[in-house]
Every structure is written in C-alpha cells, then in structure tokens.
Design a protein around this motif. Structure first.
Motif, PDB file in Angstrom:
ATOM      1  N   ASN A  74       0.868 -21.278 -38.770  1.00 42.03           N
ATOM      2  CA  ASN A  74      -0.584 -20.889 -38.603  1.00 42.03           C
ATOM      3  C   ASN A  74      -1.170 -20.437 -38.823  1.00 42.03           C
ATOM      4  OD1 ASN A  74       0.849 -19.193 -36.664  1.00 42.03           O
ATOM      5  ND2 ASN A  74      -1.434 -18.950 -35.995  1.00 42.03           N
TER       6      ASN A  74
ATOM      7  N   HIS B 269      -1.741 -28.928 -35.886  1.00 40.72           N
ATOM      8  CA  HIS B 269      -1.977 -30.361 -35.345  1.00 40.72           C
ATOM      9  C   HIS B 269      -0.360 -31.048 -35.345  1.00 40.72           C
ATOM     10  CE1 HIS B 269      -3.661 -33.799 -33.784  1.00 40.72           C
ATOM     11  NE2 HIS B 269      -3.249 -34.659 -35.489  1.00 40.72           N
TER      12      HIS B 269
ATOM     13  N   THR C 167       1.640 -34.253 -35.803  1.00 38.10           N
ATOM     14  CA  THR C 167       1.703 -35.731 -35.577  1.00 38.10           C
ATOM     15  C   THR C 167       2.375 -36.579 -36.524  1.00 38.10           C
ATOM     16  OG1 THR C 167      -0.986 -37.579 -35.376  1.00 38.10           O
ATOM     17  CG2 THR C 167       0.050 -35.838 -37.783  1.00 38.10           C
TER      18      THR C 167
ATOM     19  N   LEU D  59      -7.911 -36.794 -39.231  1.00 35.50           N
ATOM     20  CA  LEU D  59      -7.909 -35.559 -38.766  1.00 35.50           C
ATOM     21  C   LEU D  59      -8.605 -35.299 -37.255  1.00 35.50           C
ATOM     22  CD1 LEU D  59      -5.968 -33.696 -41.357  1.00 35.50           C
ATOM     23  CD2 LEU D  59      -4.841 -34.994 -39.219  1.00 35.50           C
ATOM     24  N   PRO D  60      -8.618 -34.982 -36.593  1.00 33.56           N
ATOM     25  CA  PRO D  60      -9.517 -33.908 -35.708  1.00 33.56           C
ATOM     26  C   PRO D  60     -10.023 -33.019 -35.958  1.00 33.56           C
ATOM     27  CG  PRO D  60      -7.443 -34.327 -34.836  1.00 33.56           C
ATOM     28  CD  PRO D  60      -7.348 -34.554 -35.651  1.00 33.56           C
TER      29      PRO D  60
ATOM     30  N   VAL E  77      -9.322 -29.118 -37.599  1.00 35.46           N
ATOM     31  CA  VAL E  77      -8.315 -28.669 -37.824  1.00 35.46           C
ATOM     32  C   VAL E  77      -8.227 -28.742 -39.841  1.00 35.46           C
ATOM     33  CG1 VAL E  77      -5.573 -29.625 -37.928  1.00 35.46           C
ATOM     34  CG2 VAL E  77      -7.157 -30.124 -36.287  1.00 35.46           C
TER      35      VAL E  77
ATOM     36  N   VAL F 191      -1.237 -29.118 -40.023  1.00 38.00           N
ATOM     37  CA  VAL F 191      -1.301 -29.991 -39.929  1.00 38.00           C
ATOM     38  C   VAL F 191       0.171 -31.008 -40.233  1.00 38.00           C
ATOM     39  CG1 VAL F 191      -1.527 -32.578 -39.543  1.00 38.00           C
ATOM     40  CG2 VAL F 191      -3.696 -31.279 -40.699  1.00 38.00           C
TER      41      VAL F 191
END
Length: 260
Positions: A157, A164, A166, A175-176, A179, A182
């Motif tokens: 991070n 995220h 996925t 993507l949200p 974010v 990923v």
C-alpha cells in the motif's frame, strides 16, 4: 470425529511453509490432492512438500481428478458454483470412504486458503449437507500477493491509501473512485492492457512466484505491457499453463507532511 486441515503452503517455495503448517502436516493421516488438467507440476510440488516435511511414515496421499469446469459459460458465477459443488461431492466421498471416524485429513492449499481459493466454501458445503460429521481448521499460508511485493521490494500500500484486490474479469468493469493500488488475480486475458492509454499507471507483474520458473517485470504500464504479454505467451506455450498476478499502482499524494 473426522478432522480436516486446510493447510496454506505458500506460492511455490517450500521454504515459505510456516512452522504451524509443518506441525499440521505431521498431524495428518491422509492427504487429498485434486489433480488438475495440466497441473501435474502442482501435484508433484505437493508430494515433494510431504516428502520433505512429514516425519511420520504412515500417512497416505490420494489423488482425485479435479472435475471439469465450463470456463466459457455465460453465467460465470454459476459455472464456478457448479464446479465447486462437484469438488465438494468428491471430497465428501473420499473423506467418508477413505478416512476413519476419528481420522485426520489434509488439503494442501496453494497460497492462502482465505484469498481467492474455494476450499473453505467446499468444506462449508459438506457441513451444510449434514451427511458427514467433520471438524476443520484453517492454517494460513504466504500468498502470491505477499511474494509479489517481496520480489519487487515494494510495500503493498501507499501511505494511508486503500488497496483493492480483484480479478481480471472485474477489472474490466472499472475501478472504485480513489483507488490507486490494485492487485489483480485470476486474469486469464491480462485485462490491464485496456489501461495502457491511461496515464500514471505502473505495473509490478510476476508469474510462477516462488518457483524455479519465476518471472518478474515492472515499469510504466504503457512501456512494459508488450513485454509482459510476450513473456506470458512464451511461458504458457512452454509449460501449458500460467499462474500470475500483478499490482497496478498510480502515484498518490502523500497523506502525511513532515514538519519541524
């Protein structure tokens, strides 16, 4: 009562087994291995782990054919559910016929049982049927995500930012908001290629992490995606299968400022 241990064995390097996992291996009477199509290397890796770490000599290892899965089905979720239920029925049969009422069995789960793996759901399905008395325990393992970041020497991070996780299929849906980190798993079609024209994305990609065939590529997405595609194609052609994951990162402003 029968006992089932779901043992996370890491992403491929036997040295990644935890002490807890080694203890669990030595508490097992019977190991159940699902033999996948083109998955003989994975099955062999599991056998080698048993030979290296299991000190008892009276254990058994049973291989069962992994049920086929319709990967082209329009109802992807339904196809996965049907495949998982077929696996559950086969595991239930093996436990009922091959394991005594007080015996212990183990499943060596690639990576970690809690991250994009269906084994826990399979066991819960068996329990829901009520035909077999069974207790189970989950032993965590080092995931491919942990190995990926370690190999690239990066944190997962950015400062105070979300991560995220996925799949390639979901990445194509967008993507949200907010974010910038990923992790993409189970991406058969390398969906990140569609982001190559968006500025700012870097990619940290790895295949066969923790094994002798490990391959790594990192850099700006638009600059290295062709190299990743070619490397991936060559590896799949040579081995007949591919197991990879990657982190997409877009630079985000630091949340914290340093003051005197």
């Amino acid at each position: 009562m029968r006992k089932l241990l779901l043992i996370g064995i890491g992403a491929g390097d036997p040295d990644h087994l935890t002490l807890q996992a080694v203890d669990a291996l030595n508490a097992v009477d019977l190991f159940v291995v699902f033999e996948k199509e083109n998955g003989s290397e994975l099955s062999e890796a599991r056998r080698q782990i048993c030979e290296r770490f299991v000190r008892r000599e009276d254990y058994r290892l049973i291989e069962v054919v992994d049920p086929p899965r319709d990967r082209g089905a329009a109802d992807y979720t339904g196809a996965v559910r049907d495949w998982r239920d077929a696996r559950a029925r086969e595991l239930e049969r093996v436990l009922a016929t091959e394991l005594g009422p007080d015996g212990s069995a183990g499943i060596l789960v690639w990576g970690d049982p809690a991250l994009y793996d269906g084994t826990i759901r399979i066991v819960e399905w068996i329990l829901e049927q009520g035909r077999l008395e069974l207790d189970y325990e989950v032993i965590p393992g080092i995931s491919s995500v942990q190995v990926l970041t370690a190999r690239h020497r990066i944190p997962l991070n950015q400062v105070a930012r979300p991560v995220h996780i996925t799949t390639g299929r979901r990445l194509r849906d967008g993507l949200p908001a907010g974010v910038d980190d990923v992790v993409v798993m189970l991406d058969a079609g390398l969906a990140c290629t569609e982001l190559r024209t968006e500025p700012g994305w870097h990619i940290y990609w790895g295949a066969y992490l923790g094994t002798k065939d490990e391959a790594l590529v990192a850099g700006p997405l638009d600059e290295v995606i062709d190299e990743i595609q070619e490397t991936r194609r060559a590896l799949r052609e040579r081995k007949g299968w591919i197991m990879d994951t990657y982190l997409l990162r877009r630079a985000a402003p630091d949340t914290y400022s340093v003051t005197g």
